[in-house]
Design a protein around this motif. Structure first.
Motif, PDB file in Angstrom:
ATOM      1  N   TRP A 252       7.018 -44.475  50.404  1.00 43.59           N
ATOM      2  CA  TRP A 252       7.996 -44.089  49.439  1.00 43.59           C
ATOM      3  C   TRP A 252       7.366 -43.887  48.230  1.00 43.59           C
ATOM      4  CZ3 TRP A 252       8.447 -47.066  44.845  1.00 43.59           C
ATOM      5  CH2 TRP A 252       8.369 -48.373  44.949  1.00 43.59           C
ATOM      6  N   ASP A 253       6.208 -44.466  48.427  1.00 48.02           N
ATOM      7  CA  ASP A 253       5.292 -44.128  46.837  1.00 48.02           C
ATOM      8  C   ASP A 253       4.412 -43.115  46.879  1.00 48.02           C
ATOM      9  OD1 ASP A 253       4.091 -45.828  48.640  1.00 48.02           O
ATOM     10  OD2 ASP A 253       3.169 -47.498  47.172  1.00 48.02           O
TER      11      ASP A 253
ATOM     12  N   TYR B 182      12.646 -43.946  40.813  1.00 52.86           N
ATOM     13  CA  TYR B 182      11.868 -43.505  40.239  1.00 52.86           C
ATOM     14  C   TYR B 182      11.663 -43.815  39.541  1.00 52.86           C
ATOM     15  CZ  TYR B 182      10.130 -42.710  45.109  1.00 52.86           C
ATOM     16  OH  TYR B 182       9.958 -42.517  46.833  1.00 52.86           O
ATOM     17  N   GLU B 183      12.342 -43.262  38.054  1.00 57.47           N
ATOM     18  CA  GLU B 183      12.326 -44.339  37.058  1.00 57.47           C
ATOM     19  C   GLU B 183      11.807 -45.316  36.625  1.00 57.47           C
ATOM     20  OE1 GLU B 183      15.563 -42.659  35.089  1.00 57.47           O
ATOM     21  OE2 GLU B 183      14.649 -40.392  34.231  1.00 57.47           O
ATOM     22  N   TYR B 184      12.555 -46.085  36.828  1.00 57.67           N
ATOM     23  CA  TYR B 184      12.192 -47.623  37.608  1.00 57.67           C
ATOM     24  C   TYR B 184      10.974 -47.816  37.519  1.00 57.67           C
ATOM     25  CZ  TYR B 184      12.316 -53.019  39.021  1.00 57.67           C
ATOM     26  OH  TYR B 184      12.402 -53.789  39.300  1.00 57.67           O
ATOM     27  N   TRP B 185      10.370 -47.436  38.752  1.00 56.77           N
ATOM     28  CA  TRP B 185       9.166 -47.808  39.237  1.00 56.77           C
ATOM     29  C   TRP B 185       8.458 -47.476  38.552  1.00 56.77           C
ATOM     30  CZ3 TRP B 185       8.259 -52.266  41.759  1.00 56.77           C
ATOM     31  CH2 TRP B 185       9.318 -52.635  43.142  1.00 56.77           C
TER      32      TRP B 185
ATOM     33  N   GLY C  85       4.950 -47.594  40.575  1.00 59.01           N
ATOM     34  CA  GLY C  85       4.904 -46.415  41.427  1.00 59.01           C
ATOM     35  C   GLY C  85       4.144 -45.162  41.655  1.00 59.01           C
ATOM     36  N   PRO C  86       4.856 -43.803  41.830  1.00 60.23           N
ATOM     37  CA  PRO C  86       4.146 -43.200  41.364  1.00 60.23           C
ATOM     38  C   PRO C  86       4.035 -42.372  40.520  1.00 60.23           C
ATOM     39  CG  PRO C  86       6.049 -42.018  42.368  1.00 60.23           C
ATOM     40  CD  PRO C  86       5.771 -43.394  42.579  1.00 60.23           C
ATOM     41  N   LEU C  87       2.905 -41.249  39.854  1.00 59.31           N
ATOM     42  CA  LEU C  87       2.598 -41.224  38.300  1.00 59.31           C
ATOM     43  C   LEU C  87       3.640 -40.421  38.181  1.00 59.31           C
ATOM     44  CD1 LEU C  87      -1.129 -41.235  38.475  1.00 59.31           C
ATOM     45  CD2 LEU C  87       0.647 -42.908  37.788  1.00 59.31           C
TER      46      LEU C  87
END
Length: 416
Positions: A81-82, A146-149, A155-157
Motif C-alpha cells: 500500500w505504501d 494517502y494525504e493522511y499518511w 506513506g509515499p512521498l
C-alpha cells in the motif's frame, strides 16, 4: 530506455474475496479485517482520524468498503500500500470500469431487467457494473487516505491520486488571497460525471404506489417522504421527541453533517402518522418511531418489535414495485417533492434549498431543469389540440356587402 510504468493486462486481474468490513462498538465504528480476522492497521488508524474529524458512522462504513476494495486490488497485483504510485491508481480505475460486482445473492427476478429501462417509470434498472459515482468516490477516498499518511511522513512521498494541472501549472499556484477560493483541477483519473436528470413522479403513478401500501406505518412513511423531501435514512432516524403534532413538523438529522432540522409535513401525512401511533401506542422521546415485527431467534421464537431498518423499508418498496411493474425508490419521492415545491410560485429556490438541506444553491439548481414527464405532457396536449378540427365560420356572422367569390377564397371553400 526502459519505462518504470508497468503494463498490466487489466482484464486478467481477479480480486480474491480477502478480508471484510465489520462493525465494532468502539472507535472507529467500522473497521477492515484481514483474512485472519485482525484489523488492517493502516486503515484502522486512518478511520480513527476520520472519526475525530467529525464524520458520521455511515461515512466511515463507506470509506472502509472503498479501502477494502483497494487493498484487494493491491494484493492481486502484488504491490504494498505504501509503494503504490499513480500507475496503480490508473490501473485500479481501469479495472473498476470493466469489472462486474459480485452479488451477495444470485439474481432471481431482477436477472432479466438488469441494465434495462422500465417502461412505466423510464428509469434504468441497476446492473452489475460499477457506476461513475463509485469510481469518483473511490478516488476521493484514496486521495484522503494517502494525504493522511503523507502528513505523518509514513506513506509515499507523492500522493498516488494526483490532480490535473490547471493551464500547465500546479493547482492553486499564485492564487489571489482576496478572491473567493474555488477548487481547481479534478482528480486525474476521475471519469466525467453523467448529467443528472431529475424527474418527478406523475400524480397518477404516485397514487398507484401509495395504494399498494399495506399498513398505516408504510403509508405514513411515504406521505412524510413526499411532503418533507427527507431522505430515507433521515426519516428512519426520527424519534418520539422529533414529532411536533401541533405545528405538523418533524425533526430530522441531516445525512453527513448530523445537523438537526425541523421540516413541515402535510396534514395528510400527520393523519396517517396518528393512525399508526394508535396501533403501536406511546413512544418515548428517545425511541425510534418506526417499528417492525421480527421473530425471536431464541426464547420460544415469538414476535417482537424492533426499529425498522433501511433494508426493511426497501423491501416494502420492492414488493409494491413487483405488483406495479415499476422500479421506484425512496429518493424518487424526494425528487418529486422538490419539483412540486419549485412549481409553486409562493416558494423561492432558496426555500427549496433549505428544505432539501443542500449546503450550496448550485446543488438545488439541478431541479430547475425541465422534467421530462411535464415536457411530454405539454407536447401531447399541443399535438392533441392540432388534431382537433378548426371551428367553421358561420356565414350568418359575415357582414353584408362581400362578393360570393371573395368569401369562397377567404374561407377556403370549394365551389361546385
Amino acid at each position: 530506455m526502459v519505462s518504470d510504468d508497468p503494463v498490466r493486462d487489466i482484464g486478467e486481474i481477479r480480486l480474491a474475496r480477502w478480508g471484510r468490513v465489520a462493525p465494532r462498538g468502539g472507535i472507529p465504528p467500522f473497521e477492515v479485517l484481514d483474512a485472519d480476522g485482525g484489523p488492517v492497521e493502516p486503515i484502522r488508524r486512518f478511520l480513527r482520524e476520520f472519526v475525530a474529524r467529525g464524520n458520521a458512522a455511515g461515512s466511515v462504513r463507506s470509506y472502509a468498503y472503498d479501502l477494502l476494495r483497494w487493498w484487494r486490488f493491491l494484493r492481486a497485483i502484488e504491490v504494498e500500500w505504501d509503494k503504490a504510485t499513480s500507475a496503480e491508481v490508473r490501473d485500479f480505475v481501469l479495472w473498476i470500469k470493466q469489472a462486474r460486482k459480485t452479488p451477495s445473492a444470485p439474481r432471481q427476478r431482477s436477472a432479466m431487467t438488469a441494465g434495462t429501462v422500465n417502461p412505466v417509470t423510464r428509469k434504468r434498472y441497476q446492473d452489475d457494473r460499477y457506476m461513475v459515482t463509485t469510481v469518483r468516490h473511490s478516488n476521493a477516498v484514496l486521495r484522503t487516505f494517502y494525504e493522511y499518511w503523507i502528513d505523518l511522513g509514513e506513506g509515499p512521498l507523492v500522493n498516488p491520486v494526483p490532480r490535473e494541472r490547471v493551464h500547465g501549472r500546479r493547482p492553486y499556484a499564485h492564487r489571489n488571497p482576496l478572491e473567493p477560493f474555488r477548487a481547481q483541477g479534478r482528480l486525474r483519473y476521475n471519469p466525467r460525471p453523467p448529467k443528472r436528470r431529475v424527474r418527478a413522479m406523475p400524480d397518477e403513478l404516485w397514487v398507484a404506489l401509495f395504494a399498494q401500501m399495506q399498513s398505516n406505518r408504510d403509508r405514513a412513511i411515504l406521505a412524510l417522504a413526499i411532503s418533507t423531501a427527507a431522505r430515507a435514512s433521515e426519516l428512519l432516524g426520527v424519534r418520539g421527541g422529533d414529532v411536533d403534532w401541533g405545528e405538523h413538523l418533524i425533526r430530522v438529522r441531516r445525512k453527513g453533517t448530523g445537523a438537526e432540522q425541523w421540516l413541515p409535513a402535510s396534514p395528510d401525512a400527520f393523519v396517517w402518522l396518528r393512525l399508526y401511533f394508535e396501533e403501536i401506542g406511546p413512544v418515548a422521546a428517545n425511541e425510534p418511531i418506526w417499528l417492525t415485527l421480527r421473530r425471536r431467534r431464541r426464547g420460544g421464537g415469538g414476535l417482537r418489535r424492533q426499529p425498522m431498518t433501511y433494508e426493511a423499508l426497501r423491501a416494502v418498496l420492492r414488493r409494491a414495485n413487483e405488483r406495479l411493474g415499476t422500479n421506484w425508490s425512496m429518493h424518487d419521492l424526494r425528487h418529486t417533492c422538490a419539483l412540486r415545491m419549485l412549481r409553486d410560485k409562493n416558494l423561492t429556490l432558496r426555500d427549496v434549498q433549505v428544505i432539501l438541506g443542500h449546503a450550496h444553491l448550485t446543488t438545488t439548481q439541478v431541479y430547475l431543469e425541465e422534467d421530462d414527464h411535464e415536457v411530454i405532457r405539454r407536447v401531447h396536449q399541443h399535438l392533441t389540440a392540432k388534431e382537433e378540427p378548426a371551428p367553421q365560420t358561420s356565414r350568418a356572422s359575415m357582414p353584408d356587402g362581400y362578393a360570393e367569390a371573395d368569401l369562397a377564397v377567404l374561407l377556403g371553400e370549394t365551389r361546385t
